[in-house]
Scaffold this motif. Structure first.
Motif, PDB file in Angstrom:
ATOM      1  N   LYS A 199       0.841  -1.152   0.334  1.00 40.27           N
ATOM      2  CA  LYS A 199      -0.419   0.293   0.343  1.00 40.27           C
ATOM      3  C   LYS A 199       0.939   0.863  -0.095  1.00 40.27           C
ATOM      4  CE  LYS A 199      -3.808  -2.128   2.527  1.00 40.27           C
ATOM      5  NZ  LYS A 199      -5.511  -2.483   3.011  1.00 40.27           N
ATOM      6  N   VAL A 200       1.323   1.291  -1.457  1.00 35.50           N
ATOM      7  CA  VAL A 200       2.004   3.131  -1.160  1.00 35.50           C
ATOM      8  C   VAL A 200       1.413   3.512  -2.811  1.00 35.50           C
ATOM      9  CG1 VAL A 200       3.882   1.381  -1.992  1.00 35.50           C
ATOM     10  CG2 VAL A 200       4.382   3.911  -1.220  1.00 35.50           C
ATOM     11  N   GLY A 201       1.633   5.144  -2.801  1.00 29.44           N
ATOM     12  CA  GLY A 201       1.153   5.453  -4.330  1.00 29.44           C
ATOM     13  C   GLY A 201       2.329   5.471  -5.086  1.00 29.44           C
ATOM     14  N   VAL A 202       2.382   5.681  -6.136  1.00 24.02           N
ATOM     15  CA  VAL A 202       3.345   4.895  -7.499  1.00 24.02           C
ATOM     16  C   VAL A 202       3.878   6.057  -8.281  1.00 24.02           C
ATOM     17  CG1 VAL A 202       3.193   2.988  -6.848  1.00 24.02           C
ATOM     18  CG2 VAL A 202       2.220   3.359  -8.792  1.00 24.02           C
ATOM     19  N   VAL A 203       4.439   6.012  -9.223  1.00 27.81           N
ATOM     20  CA  VAL A 203       5.294   7.166  -9.744  1.00 27.81           C
ATOM     21  C   VAL A 203       4.448   7.036 -11.544  1.00 27.81           C
ATOM     22  CG1 VAL A 203       6.614   8.646 -11.309  1.00 27.81           C
ATOM     23  CG2 VAL A 203       6.678   8.276  -9.023  1.00 27.81           C
ATOM     24  N   ALA A 204       3.233   7.664 -11.858  1.00 31.06           N
ATOM     25  CA  ALA A 204       3.294   7.123 -13.156  1.00 31.06           C
ATOM     26  C   ALA A 204       2.481   7.760 -13.732  1.00 31.06           C
ATOM     27  CB  ALA A 204       1.275   6.201 -12.612  1.00 31.06           C
ATOM     28  N   THR A 205       1.605   7.853 -15.022  1.00 27.36           N
ATOM     29  CA  THR A 205       1.306   9.031 -15.921  1.00 27.36           C
ATOM     30  C   THR A 205      -0.113   8.986 -16.085  1.00 27.36           C
ATOM     31  OG1 THR A 205       1.228   7.743 -17.807  1.00 27.36           O
ATOM     32  CG2 THR A 205       3.246   9.553 -17.356  1.00 27.36           C
ATOM     33  N   ARG A 206      -1.267  10.059 -15.945  1.00 23.84           N
ATOM     34  CA  ARG A 206      -2.466   9.987 -16.061  1.00 23.84           C
ATOM     35  C   ARG A 206      -2.756  10.974 -17.031  1.00 23.84           C
ATOM     36  NH1 ARG A 206      -6.526   8.887 -11.928  1.00 23.84           N
ATOM     37  NH2 ARG A 206      -4.934   9.429  -9.906  1.00 23.84           N
ATOM     38  N   GLY A 207      -3.288  11.117 -17.920  1.00 20.43           N
ATOM     39  CA  GLY A 207      -4.086  11.470 -19.127  1.00 20.43           C
ATOM     40  C   GLY A 207      -2.579  12.432 -19.253  1.00 20.43           C
ATOM     41  N   GLY A 208      -1.652  11.698 -19.671  1.00 16.82           N
ATOM     42  CA  GLY A 208      -0.568  12.007 -20.729  1.00 16.82           C
ATOM     43  C   GLY A 208       0.513  12.583 -20.015  1.00 16.82           C
ATOM     44  N   LYS A 209       0.516  12.790 -18.233  1.00 14.21           N
ATOM     45  CA  LYS A 209       1.267  13.910 -17.307  1.00 14.21           C
ATOM     46  C   LYS A 209       1.794  13.049 -16.275  1.00 14.21           C
ATOM     47  CE  LYS A 209      -1.631  17.860 -18.454  1.00 14.21           C
ATOM     48  NZ  LYS A 209      -3.093  18.541 -17.532  1.00 14.21           N
ATOM     49  N   PRO A 210       2.468  12.481 -15.782  1.00 10.57           N
ATOM     50  CA  PRO A 210       3.523  12.039 -14.425  1.00 10.57           C
ATOM     51  C   PRO A 210       2.932  12.565 -13.413  1.00 10.57           C
ATOM     52  CG  PRO A 210       4.851  13.970 -16.118  1.00 10.57           C
ATOM     53  CD  PRO A 210       4.029  13.797 -16.035  1.00 10.57           C
ATOM     54  N   CYS A 211       2.477  11.733 -12.543  1.00 12.53           N
ATOM     55  CA  CYS A 211       2.156  12.369 -11.355  1.00 12.53           C
ATOM     56  C   CYS A 211       2.779  11.116 -10.904  1.00 12.53           C
ATOM     57  CB  CYS A 211       0.269  12.471 -11.903  1.00 12.53           C
ATOM     58  SG  CYS A 211      -0.418  10.770 -12.497  1.00 12.53           S
ATOM     59  N   ILE A 212       1.426  11.096  -9.123  1.00  8.16           N
ATOM     60  CA  ILE A 212       2.110  10.319  -8.501  1.00  8.16           C
ATOM     61  C   ILE A 212       0.354   9.367  -8.220  1.00  8.16           C
ATOM     62  CG2 ILE A 212       2.044   9.646  -5.636  1.00  8.16           C
ATOM     63  CD1 ILE A 212       4.551  10.236  -7.017  1.00  8.16           C
TER      64      ILE A 212
END
Length: 456
Positions: free
Chosen positions: A362-375
């Motif tokens: 249970k930890v947030g991860v680095v990804a992209t949402r709608g093409g934008k980098p985010c946690i």
């Protein structure tokens, strides 16, 4: 001032993104989610002394009265304009036992609250809550689609010769930046050690090593060593520590007791925001205090501005900031490889990560949402996505966020700070409130209010 600087005794999206990962990993998306000499004559008689005492007392009372009336008028006007005047109604009660000094302190505590922005903060947070409540990770719009982080990456545990050479160069760049006085370490240390069974700032906790050194001491010693490695001495790396109102005094006193461990250290408290009812009304906890709470790790940004830390950094020539949490015993403050890699890559913002050990961690991860980098929070990722692996058998959504970040000062000042209004989230809590009829503070048995929380 609530900002303290000690010296030992004299003796929002850029175009590019990248990621550096190990098991510690760096991810550096160009953006991710501070005596006067008393000249007096001794009275010659006791009458003179008494007269002087009465005079001063009278002047003090008059000054208090003037300050109170002026501040009351100002706060009343602001509260009425935003529908919060209920918190002042009891001050006009002639039978109240509240002293004018206590009333004045109460008004002063309200003075710095952004009353005019509370409604916007709440509405934005409630919209976010509703969006998350209805979020289905298996059915999202294309513009909200969560994808693996696609930026450039690198690992500090790599065996690749070319990448090792690049990291070696990055380390040299980081050391040079430190030697040029361009690097600062920024610690988020607002937490208490309550869950560790320790009644005090988490940074003062003895983690059980034979040396008995605290987390604060470990970090200070590493910063001192980096200063020496840079060739500019123990005080080459400024260390900024964000405390909370709860532990600020104890933290400052701890460092003072140890002569700041010989480094350049400054302290500033994170802010607080008032708790609200679901209707958006502030809550009185006692007749002379509002129910408030620290504004979370994300409170680092407004606190840097409020206490003049960004201005202080600029005056010292700081360009690059390494921010990290106090509960990381293995952190490398102002890590020259991390900082140098981000400088080398021309990144505005970077993130060190640890790869998840299992899909259900249970930890947030680095990804992209709608093409934008985010946690992306773990709850926003479907089971299938969390278990997805690449050709090497490693989790695709595995770059675990550990609150270990790099920023350029320019990015902090010109991109993050102007967009602070969008960072608040809702936390529904049981909030003690003052019952004016019973003249007592009541502890509710169910959630009755909202506290703001922010994530860095």
């Amino acid at each position: 001032s609530t900002t303290h600087t000690h010296s030992p005794p004299s003796s929002i999206l850029p175009q590019s993104s990248l990621c550096l990962h190990p098991t510690p990993a760096f991810i550096a998306p160009a953006y991710l989610s501070l005596y006067s000499v008393l000249a007096s004559t001794i009275p010659s008689t006791s009458n003179n002394i008494m007269s002087d005492h009465i005079d001063k007392k009278q002047k003090t009372e008059e000054a208090t009265s003037d300050s109170y009336d002026t501040l009351l008028a100002s706060i009343t006007k602001r509260c009425e304009a935003v529908g919060q005047s209920h918190i002042l109604a009891h001050l006009s009660d002639d039978e109240s036992s509240i002293t004018k000094d206590d009333k004045l302190s109460f008004l002063q505590s309200i003075h710095d609250i952004p009353l005019e922005k509370l409604s916007d903060y709440l509405n934005g947070a409630l919209e976010e809550e509703e969006k998350l409540k209805n979020f289905d990770p298996t059915n999202v719009k294309e513009e909200d689609a969560i994808e693996p982080f696609s930026g450039e990456t690198a690992s500090t545990t790599t065996c690749d010769a070319s990448q090792l050479a690049a990291l070696k160069e990055a380390h040299s760049i980081g050391i040079k930046a430190a030697a040029n006085g361009q690097v600062a370490a920024l610690l988020l240390a607002g937490g208490q050690g309550t869950r560790l069974g320790y009644d005090g700032p988490k940074g003062m906790y003895d983690i059980g090593l034979p040396s008995k050194k605290t987390l604060f001491e470990f970090m200070a010693e590493r910063i001192k060593k980096l200063g020496l490695l840079s060739g500019k001495g123990e005080r080459a790396i400024p260390f900024y520590i964000m405390t909370s109102p709860l532990n600020h005094k104890a933290t400052v006193e701890y460092f003072a007791k140890h002569d700041d461990f010989g480094i350049d250290v400054s302290f500033f408290p994170q802010g607080t925001l008032p708790a609200l009812t679901p209707e958006g009304k502030m809550i009185l906890e006692t007749p002379t205090s509002l129910a408030v709470a620290p504004d979370g790790n994300g409170g680092i940004y407004p606190a840097l501005v409020k206490h003049g830390i960004l201005d202080d950094m600029k005056s010292k020539g700081i360009k690059y900031i390494h921010a990290f949490g106090v509960d990381n015993a293995l952190v490398k403050p102002a890590d020259p490889t991390f900082i140098g890699y981000c400088i080398q890559s021309n990144a505005d913002c970077g993130n060190k990560v640890l790869w998840k050990s299992s899909p259900d961690e249970k930890v947030g991860v680095v990804a992209t949402r709608g093409g934008k980098p985010c946690i992306v929070e773990y709850s926003d990722i479907s089971k299938d996505m969390s278990e997805l692996k690449d050709d090497d058998g490693r989790l695709v959504f595995g770059a675990g966020n550990i609150c270990n970040h790099y920023y350029t000062l320019d990015f902090m000042e010109n991109v993050i700070v102007p967009n602070l209004g969008n960072m608040y989230h809702v936390a529904r809590k049981k909030i003690p409130y003052h019952d004016n009829d019973k003249k007592e503070t009541v502890k509710p048995t169910c959630n009755n209010g909202i506290k703001y929380k922010t994530l860095q």
